[in-house]
Design a protein around this motif. Structure first.
Motif, PDB file in Angstrom:
ATOM      1  N   PHE A 166      55.876  12.922  -0.051  1.00  0.00           N
ATOM      2  CA  PHE A 166      55.198  12.233   0.174  1.00  0.00           C
ATOM      3  C   PHE A 166      54.642  11.553  -0.630  1.00  0.00           C
ATOM      4  CE2 PHE A 166      56.229  15.282   3.328  1.00  0.00           C
ATOM      5  CZ  PHE A 166      56.240  14.681   4.542  1.00  0.00           C
ATOM      6  N   GLU A 167      54.377   9.759  -0.541  1.00  0.00           N
ATOM      7  CA  GLU A 167      53.376   9.476  -1.001  1.00  0.00           C
ATOM      8  C   GLU A 167      51.988   8.496  -0.308  1.00  0.00           C
ATOM      9  OE1 GLU A 167      54.012   5.081  -3.674  1.00  0.00           O
ATOM     10  OE2 GLU A 167      52.912   4.667  -1.745  1.00  0.00           O
ATOM     11  N   ILE A 168      50.874   9.597  -0.782  1.00  0.00           N
ATOM     12  CA  ILE A 168      49.835   8.902   0.407  1.00  0.00           C
ATOM     13  C   ILE A 168      48.254   8.259  -0.323  1.00  0.00           C
ATOM     14  CG2 ILE A 168      50.126  11.614   1.218  1.00  0.00           C
ATOM     15  CD1 ILE A 168      47.725  12.386  -0.187  1.00  0.00           C
ATOM     16  N   PRO A 169      47.730   7.765   0.610  1.00  0.00           N
ATOM     17  CA  PRO A 169      46.272   7.450   0.080  1.00  0.00           C
ATOM     18  C   PRO A 169      45.679   8.110  -0.876  1.00  0.00           C
ATOM     19  CG  PRO A 169      47.129   6.680   2.043  1.00  0.00           C
ATOM     20  CD  PRO A 169      47.520   8.139   2.464  1.00  0.00           C
ATOM     21  N   ASP A 170      45.281   7.532  -1.780  1.00  0.00           N
ATOM     22  CA  ASP A 170      44.171   8.478  -2.212  1.00  0.00           C
ATOM     23  C   ASP A 170      42.511   8.941  -1.934  1.00  0.00           C
ATOM     24  OD1 ASP A 170      42.962   8.974  -4.862  1.00  0.00           O
ATOM     25  OD2 ASP A 170      42.053   7.072  -5.309  1.00  0.00           O
ATOM     26  N   LEU A 171      43.386  10.247  -1.195  1.00  0.00           N
ATOM     27  CA  LEU A 171      42.677  10.854  -0.086  1.00  0.00           C
ATOM     28  C   LEU A 171      42.088  12.408  -0.908  1.00  0.00           C
ATOM     29  CD1 LEU A 171      43.613   9.339   3.615  1.00  0.00           C
ATOM     30  CD2 LEU A 171      41.639   8.879   1.963  1.00  0.00           C
ATOM     31  N   PHE A 172      41.267  12.611  -0.254  1.00  0.00           N
ATOM     32  CA  PHE A 172      41.395  14.564  -0.851  1.00  0.00           C
ATOM     33  C   PHE A 172      42.233  14.738   0.545  1.00  0.00           C
ATOM     34  CE2 PHE A 172      39.746  18.854  -1.578  1.00  0.00           C
ATOM     35  CZ  PHE A 172      39.990  19.083  -2.765  1.00  0.00           C
ATOM     36  N   VAL A 173      42.866  15.475   0.603  1.00  0.00           N
ATOM     37  CA  VAL A 173      43.655  16.464   1.307  1.00  0.00           C
ATOM     38  C   VAL A 173      43.725  18.562   1.208  1.00  0.00           C
ATOM     39  CG1 VAL A 173      44.834  14.782   2.229  1.00  0.00           C
ATOM     40  CG2 VAL A 173      45.997  16.227   0.690  1.00  0.00           C
ATOM     41  N   VAL A 174      43.680  18.957   2.495  1.00  0.00           N
ATOM     42  CA  VAL A 174      43.532  20.210   2.401  1.00  0.00           C
ATOM     43  C   VAL A 174      44.858  20.764   3.467  1.00  0.00           C
ATOM     44  CG1 VAL A 174      41.618  20.486   1.825  1.00  0.00           C
ATOM     45  CG2 VAL A 174      41.979  20.473   4.083  1.00  0.00           C
ATOM     46  N   VAL A 192      43.289  15.518   6.273  1.00  0.00           N
ATOM     47  CA  VAL A 192      41.800  15.105   5.346  1.00  0.00           C
ATOM     48  C   VAL A 192      40.425  15.664   6.258  1.00  0.00           C
ATOM     49  CG1 VAL A 192      40.771  12.981   5.357  1.00  0.00           C
ATOM     50  CG2 VAL A 192      42.956  12.668   5.821  1.00  0.00           C
ATOM     51  N   ILE A 193      39.925  16.682   5.000  1.00  0.00           N
ATOM     52  CA  ILE A 193      38.599  17.238   5.144  1.00  0.00           C
ATOM     53  C   ILE A 193      37.056  15.974   5.891  1.00  0.00           C
ATOM     54  CG2 ILE A 193      37.607  17.015   2.689  1.00  0.00           C
ATOM     55  CD1 ILE A 193      36.579  19.468   3.301  1.00  0.00           C
ATOM     56  N   ASN A 194      36.269  16.635   7.015  1.00  0.00           N
ATOM     57  CA  ASN A 194      35.333  15.883   7.003  1.00  0.00           C
ATOM     58  C   ASN A 194      34.152  16.406   6.396  1.00  0.00           C
ATOM     59  OD1 ASN A 194      34.426  17.332   8.031  1.00  0.00           O
ATOM     60  ND2 ASN A 194      34.953  16.788  10.112  1.00  0.00           N
ATOM     61  N   GLU A 195      33.026  15.312   6.366  1.00  0.00           N
ATOM     62  CA  GLU A 195      31.945  15.414   6.313  1.00  0.00           C
ATOM     63  C   GLU A 195      30.770  16.911   5.883  1.00  0.00           C
ATOM     64  OE1 GLU A 195      30.597  13.652   3.408  1.00  0.00           O
ATOM     65  OE2 GLU A 195      32.078  12.634   3.522  1.00  0.00           O
ATOM     66  N   HIS A 196      31.516  17.466   6.976  1.00  0.00           N
ATOM     67  CA  HIS A 196      30.745  18.888   7.866  1.00  0.00           C
ATOM     68  C   HIS A 196      31.595  19.591   7.008  1.00  0.00           C
ATOM     69  CE1 HIS A 196      30.284  22.463  10.541  1.00  0.00           C
ATOM     70  NE2 HIS A 196      29.362  21.537  10.689  1.00  0.00           N
ATOM     71  N   GLY A 197      33.325  19.179   7.179  1.00  0.00           N
ATOM     72  CA  GLY A 197      33.880  20.480   6.158  1.00  0.00           C
ATOM     73  C   GLY A 197      32.956  20.792   3.974  1.00  0.00           C
ATOM     74  N   LYS A 198      32.776  19.046   3.857  1.00  0.00           N
ATOM     75  CA  LYS A 198      32.768  19.125   3.064  1.00  0.00           C
ATOM     76  C   LYS A 198      31.365  20.407   2.407  1.00  0.00           C
ATOM     77  CE  LYS A 198      35.206  15.094   1.107  1.00  0.00           C
ATOM     78  NZ  LYS A 198      35.321  13.671   0.991  1.00  0.00           N
ATOM     79  N   GLU A 199      30.963  19.691   3.434  1.00  0.00           N
ATOM     80  CA  GLU A 199      29.354  20.052   3.571  1.00  0.00           C
ATOM     81  C   GLU A 199      28.993  21.694   3.226  1.00  0.00           C
ATOM     82  OE1 GLU A 199      25.745  20.796   1.793  1.00  0.00           O
ATOM     83  OE2 GLU A 199      27.309  18.419   2.123  1.00  0.00           O
ATOM     84  N   LYS A 200      30.550  22.462   4.364  1.00  0.00           N
ATOM     85  CA  LYS A 200      30.054  24.046   4.336  1.00  0.00           C
ATOM     86  C   LYS A 200      30.765  24.659   3.133  1.00  0.00           C
ATOM     87  CE  LYS A 200      32.301  26.551   8.322  1.00  0.00           C
ATOM     88  NZ  LYS A 200      33.062  26.135   9.710  1.00  0.00           N
ATOM     89  N   TYR A 201      32.135  24.021   2.862  1.00  0.00           N
ATOM     90  CA  TYR A 201      32.449  24.551   1.556  1.00  0.00           C
ATOM     91  C   TYR A 201      31.993  24.404   0.374  1.00  0.00           C
ATOM     92  CZ  TYR A 201      35.113  26.085   5.782  1.00  0.00           C
ATOM     93  OH  TYR A 201      35.512  26.838   7.434  1.00  0.00           O
ATOM     94  N   ARG A 202      31.016  23.876   0.102  1.00  0.00           N
ATOM     95  CA  ARG A 202      30.651  23.200  -1.057  1.00  0.00           C
ATOM     96  C   ARG A 202      30.131  24.120  -1.629  1.00  0.00           C
ATOM     97  NH1 ARG A 202      29.203  17.640  -2.207  1.00  0.00           N
ATOM     98  NH2 ARG A 202      28.649  17.489   0.287  1.00  0.00           N
TER      99      ARG A 202
END
Ligand code: IMP
Ligand code: MG
Length: 203
Positions: A166-174, A192-202
């Protein structure tokens, strides 16, 4: 004449997911409870990943079937894609007159002959270029690269795997073994991870 002047589709890009693709609502699928609230949307459902992988196996078999290959899995993110790809290659070998004899290794360098590198995602392409540089020292007959995902980046250095899921947009994916700080490998869909997820697992 309809279609006569249109360019043929570029299958080398894989399934192209455009920048305006909104994805699928998470509530339409199942996913682990411990990630509730941490994701934005499903970019690629697990079933589509598996179906696309089946077709990549067919393409790989057409190109390099009837020989012995070393499948080199780039850990850790590549393990799901690699396992599913090998499973599909085995199915084709069993159920058609084509065959492939495979050994599987996990990036440990020695003298390989025919190498198929299996990677989860190519972003800048730097990781893959470095890896190819170190493998080329061993002078293999053939090196091919299969990457499940390739990010569409404005300043891409142009590295193109031989096989692209797959060619995907330049997004961080999990998901599907792709992680954010080691989390989300246990999620089946590519999301696609959201801001809450990024914060929780930072970290
Ligand atoms: P590159 O060197 O920028 O091409 O990055 C490739 C490596 O970074 C991959 O093998 C992944 O391990 C990691 N990576 C890049 N983008 C993502 C992402 O969106 N999710 C998870 N891992 C990523
Ligand atoms: Mg990787």
């Amino acid at each position: 004449m309809a279609g006569s002047s249109e360019e043929a589709p570029d299958y080398g890009r894989g399934v192209v997911i455009t920048d305006d693709w909104p994805g699928y609502d998470l509530n339409l699928f199942t996913y682990p409870q411990h990630y509730y609230g941490d994701l934005e949307y499903v970019l690629i459902p697990h079933g589509i990943v598996v179906d696309r992988t089946e077709r990549l196996a067919k393409d790989i078999m057409k190109d390099i079937g009837n020989c012995d290959i070393m499948v080199l899995c780039v850990l850790k993110g590549g393990y799901k894609f690699c396992a599913d790809l090998v499973e599909h290659l085995k199915n084709i070998s069993r159920n058609s007159d084509q065959f492939v004899s495979m050994k599987v290794d996990f990036i440990r360098l020695k003298s390989y002959k025919n190498v198929l590198i299996v990677e989860d995602v190519v972003g800048t392409g730097r990781t893959m270029k470095a890896l190819l540089g170190s493998i080329e020292k061993y002078k293999p007959n053939m090196i091919k690269v299969a990457s499940l995902l390739v990010k569409r980046r404005p300043r891409s250095d142009g590295f193109r795997p031989d096989y692209v899921g797959f060619e995907i947009p330049d997004l961080f994916v999990v998901g599907y073994a792709l992680d954010y700080n080691e989390y989300f490998r246990d999620l089946n869909h590519i999301c696609v991870i959201n801001e809450h997820g990024k914060e929780k697992y930072r970290v």
